[in-house]
Design a protein around this motif. Structure first.
Motif, short mmCIF file in Angstrom:
data_model
loop_
_atom_site.label_atom_id
_atom_site.label_comp_id
_atom_site.label_asym_id
_atom_site.label_seq_id
_atom_site.Cartn_x
_atom_site.Cartn_y
_atom_site.Cartn_z
N PHE A 133 32.43 34.82 51.28
CA PHE A 133 32.18 36.26 51.18
C PHE A 133 31.26 36.54 49.99
N ALA A 134 30.30 37.43 50.22
CA ALA A 134 29.39 37.84 49.16
C ALA A 134 29.38 39.38 49.14
N GLU A 139 33.13 46.63 47.54
CA GLU A 139 33.34 46.19 48.92
C GLU A 139 34.50 45.21 49.00
N LYS A 140 35.45 45.48 49.87
CA LYS A 140 36.63 44.64 50.03
C LYS A 140 36.38 43.58 51.11
N THR A 141 37.18 42.53 51.07
CA THR A 141 37.11 41.52 52.11
C THR A 141 37.40 42.14 53.47
N LEU A 144 34.32 43.87 54.86
CA LEU A 144 33.33 42.95 55.40
C LEU A 144 33.75 42.44 56.78
N ASN A 145 35.02 42.13 56.94
CA ASN A 145 35.49 41.60 58.22
C ASN A 145 35.36 42.60 59.36
N LYS A 146 35.31 43.89 59.03
CA LYS A 146 35.20 44.93 60.06
C LYS A 146 33.78 45.08 60.59
N ARG A 147 32.80 44.46 59.94
CA ARG A 147 31.41 44.62 60.37
C ARG A 147 31.12 43.92 61.70
N TYR A 148 31.87 42.88 61.99
CA TYR A 148 31.65 42.12 63.22
C TYR A 148 33.00 41.87 63.89
N GLU A 201 42.24 43.40 49.63
CA GLU A 201 41.97 44.84 49.55
C GLU A 201 41.41 45.22 48.18
N GLN A 202 41.05 44.22 47.39
CA GLN A 202 40.52 44.46 46.05
C GLN A 202 39.04 44.12 46.01
#
Length: 270
Positions: A133-134, A139-141, A144-148, A201-202
């Motif tokens: 993850f970058a 921006e939370k992990t 990012l996971n919700k983008r795809y 969530e951080q």
């Protein structure tokens, strides 16, 4: 007249034998074994490796010897996985303990960690994201996971009573390490290190990749982080990107390819 008893003769013979051994050793010292690793070069940056969730520093066990053989000093951080702030603080301490320049490498969740830990530190010359993850500021992990499309591993995550997350052992090989032998995957599953669910969530408030050159290894068969998400992040941070047909654990199944990317970053910033 000197009289030699048998006991005296025995002592004299033993003394002469010991003396001859010492002389032979001094004249023919034992050669260094060809298997000895080269000393780390002062001209090369130190390599600091940060593991991801459900793992520990031994994740890098196949990569570390390859780097050391090429003369690098390598340290694998043992992050606690109790919170993103704790993990960043632990990594910062390891960076500060290095002499000279540092190439900082993160895998998976460890990408969040290196993004925050290297921010504002001129000692870190390069960042290497190994299917990691970058994030951007705030921006939370989970964001990012919700983008795809959610990765298959999302159906294999279980929680304990303290809200620390594990991978279901029965699904570990299929969703985390499908290109690793079943025997090794069983060991990885048995020794997996849980992560506090709150860590996903951080977010970090400072971003290292905005000022430090970055490299990214995309894993094409990853079932834990969507490869399309990896490509998005690699492009966003303007990373020099390499792809490999690997599961989520390329440092186990493709250690030479991982090492090559790390050394490319090291060579570019010397």
């Amino acid at each position: 007249m000197i009289v030699f008893t048998w006991k005296k003769v025995q002592k004299l013979l033993l003394w002469l034998f010991a003396l001859s051994v010492v002389v032979r050793i001094s004249m023919h010292p034992t050669p260094a074994t060809s298997k000895e690793l080269p000393q780390a070069s002062n001209s090369k940056p130190a390599i600091v490796l940060v593991h991801g969730a459900y793992a520990d520093g031994t994740s890098w066990q196949h990569v570390i010897p390859l780097l050391e053989q090429d003369g690098y000093r390598v340290t694998a951080v043992q992050i606690p996985l109790t919170s993103l702030a704790d993990d960043v603080a632990t990594t910062k301490r390891v960076i500060n303990n290095q002499k000279g320049s540092v190439v900082l490498v993160g895998h998976s969740y460890g990408g969040n960690v290196i993004t925050g830990a290297a921010a504002g530190n001129p000692q870190v010359k390069a960042l290497v994201y190994v299917n990691a993850f970058a994030p951007d500021v705030g921006e939370k992990t989970s964001d990012l996971n919700k983008r795809y499309a959610p990765p298959p591993i999302s159906t294999a995550i279980v929680s304990d009573a303290a809200n620390f997350l594990y991978i279901d052992r029965g699904k570990f090989h299929e969703f985390f390490a499908q290109d690793v032998s079943k025997a090794e995957a069983r060991v990885m599953a048995a020794t997996q290190k849980p992560i506090a669910s709150a860590a996903f969530e951080q977010s970090v408030t400072e971003i290292a990749w905005k000022t430090i050159p970055s490299w990214f290894l995309v894993t094409q068969s990853d079932r834990a982080i969507n490869p399309e998400l990896q490509r998005f992040m690699a492009k966003r941070i303007n990373a020099k990107t390499t792809e490999v047909n690997s599961s989520h654990v390329p440092f186990i199944s493709h250690p030479k390819e991982v090492t090559k990317v790390i050394e490319a970053a090291s060579t570019a910033v010397k």
